[in-house]
Structures are given as C-alpha cells and as structure tokens.
Design an enzyme around this catalytic site. Structure first.
Site, PDB file in Angstrom:
ATOM      1  N   ARG A 195       8.662  56.761  28.719  1.00 49.74           N
ATOM      2  CA  ARG A 195       8.474  56.712  27.269  1.00 49.74           C
ATOM      3  C   ARG A 195       9.732  56.279  26.519  1.00 49.74           C
ATOM      4  NH1 ARG A 195       4.494  58.350  24.114  1.00 49.74           N
ATOM      5  NH2 ARG A 195       3.464  59.608  25.667  1.00 49.74           N
ATOM      6  N   ASP A 201      -3.568  55.645  32.030  1.00 51.57           N
ATOM      7  CA  ASP A 201      -4.038  56.197  30.756  1.00 51.57           C
ATOM      8  C   ASP A 201      -5.233  55.370  30.279  1.00 51.57           C
ATOM      9  OD1 ASP A 201      -3.194  58.527  29.647  1.00 51.57           O
ATOM     10  OD2 ASP A 201      -1.935  57.639  28.122  1.00 51.57           O
TER      11      ASP A 201
END
Length: 197
Positions: free
Chosen positions: A39, A97
């Site tokens: 991230r 995801d």
C-alpha cells in the site's frame, strides 16, 4: 487453516497491532496474513521485516494509477524488491481483491471515485514480475500457486503432483499469455477458446 487475513490501511500504525498481538499472546506469526502490504513504502518496509521474521505477507494486485502515483508499490516491482531484500518466496502471496471495491478518497476523506478490482490483475502482475522485474517464472508462480495453497492448507492445490486436482494453466512461451486452462482435469479454455463460462 485458521489464518487471519488482516486488511492493512494507510495509517501510521502499520503492522503495530499485529506485532502487539504476537508479543502479548501465544499466537504464532504464521497465523496472520497482512494483505495490501504494498500500500505504501513505509508499510512495505515493515512487511519485509515481518516476512523475514517468519510471517507471510500478501500483495494486492488490483490497483489504479492514482494509487501508484500516491506511493503504492506495483506488485511485480515489490516482489523483486522483497526477494532482493532476502525475503524467501515461500513467505509471499499475491491476491487480486477481485471484484472488490477500490475507493479513492481526497485529503478530507470524501470519496472521489470508486473503481472495481479485477481478478485478471493477479496473473498480469505475475507476468510483469517475469517480463519486467526479471523474476524467474518458476519463482513468480509460487505467489499464486504453492505458497497460498500451503499457507491455507488447500490439499490438492498449488502443485503438479500425483493425486493433485490437475489444475493447469498453459502459457505461450513467447508472451506468457494464457493459452489453455484445465481445472480438476476438465478443459475450461483450450487454444484460447473459452469452453466453459
């Protein structure tokens, strides 16, 4: 397998809560899988240390250019960096995801737009790791095959061995494009023609 998948955010705590649980309980490091470890650079650096201490880390392959521009680390690049830092490939997984939401917020926390994660990003990042980051194919494939299967205790998955489920993806050696797919011995796609939808 009893694995706790921990969705990591952008906050300054990073892996702090996981480290606290590990310090204050008898739960082994192998029971947590922090995802979205790519991230931001700070979290990524923590992820390297976490994996080198025996933990598993997961990269999320679905992204948008705005996230990359803000510091998210492209999975293929991150995989190369982790390997170069001495993280064993058996500690790293990729997940997509896929079909999950990818919200983009402004500095005041207002939603600017909402994208959708793509399952196709998973193999695209493996392919990019081979073509662009020069990770050997047999190494890069482990983040989507044998490592998650072993971590999640999925019997019959992740390896080509006698008695396994005969899940195979055949690639074109020229461009690493998917040519054919077999699941549990059944052709789903053959010579780039979809047989089962």
């Amino acid at each position: 397998a009893g694995i706790v998948n921990v969705h990591m955010g952008d906050g300054p705590r990073g892996l702090g809560l996981i480290r606290r649980v590990l310090a204050e309980t008898e739960i082994p490091v192998t029971q947590f899988l922090p995802t979205h470890i790519n991230r931001n650079p700070t979290l990524f650096a923590e992820g390297i240390a976490y994996a080198k201490s025996g933990g598993f880390v997961d990269f999320t392959t679905s992204t948008v250019q705005a996230f990359l521009d803000e510091g998210e680390i492209k999975c293929s690049v991150g995989l190369r960096a982790m390997l170069d830092a001495g993280v064993d490939i058996s500690q790293i997984t990729f997940t997509s995801d896929g079909q999950g939401s990818l919200p983009d917020f402004d500095a005041q926390g207002r939603l600017r737009r909402l994208e959708v994660g793509r399952v196709t990003s998973l193999f695209a990042e493996v392919r990019d790791a081979v073509r662009d980051a020069h990770v050997p194919l047999e190494v890069a494939l482990q983040v989507v095959t044998s490592t998650p299967a072993r971590l999640l205790k999925l019997r019959g998955k992740g390896q080509i061995v006698a008695g396994a489920d005969a899940d195979l993806v055949l690639l074109d050696p020229a461009d690493l494009g998917i040519v054919s797919t077999i699941a549990r011995g059944r052709w789903l796609m053959r010579d780039r023609q979809l047989l089962v939808k």
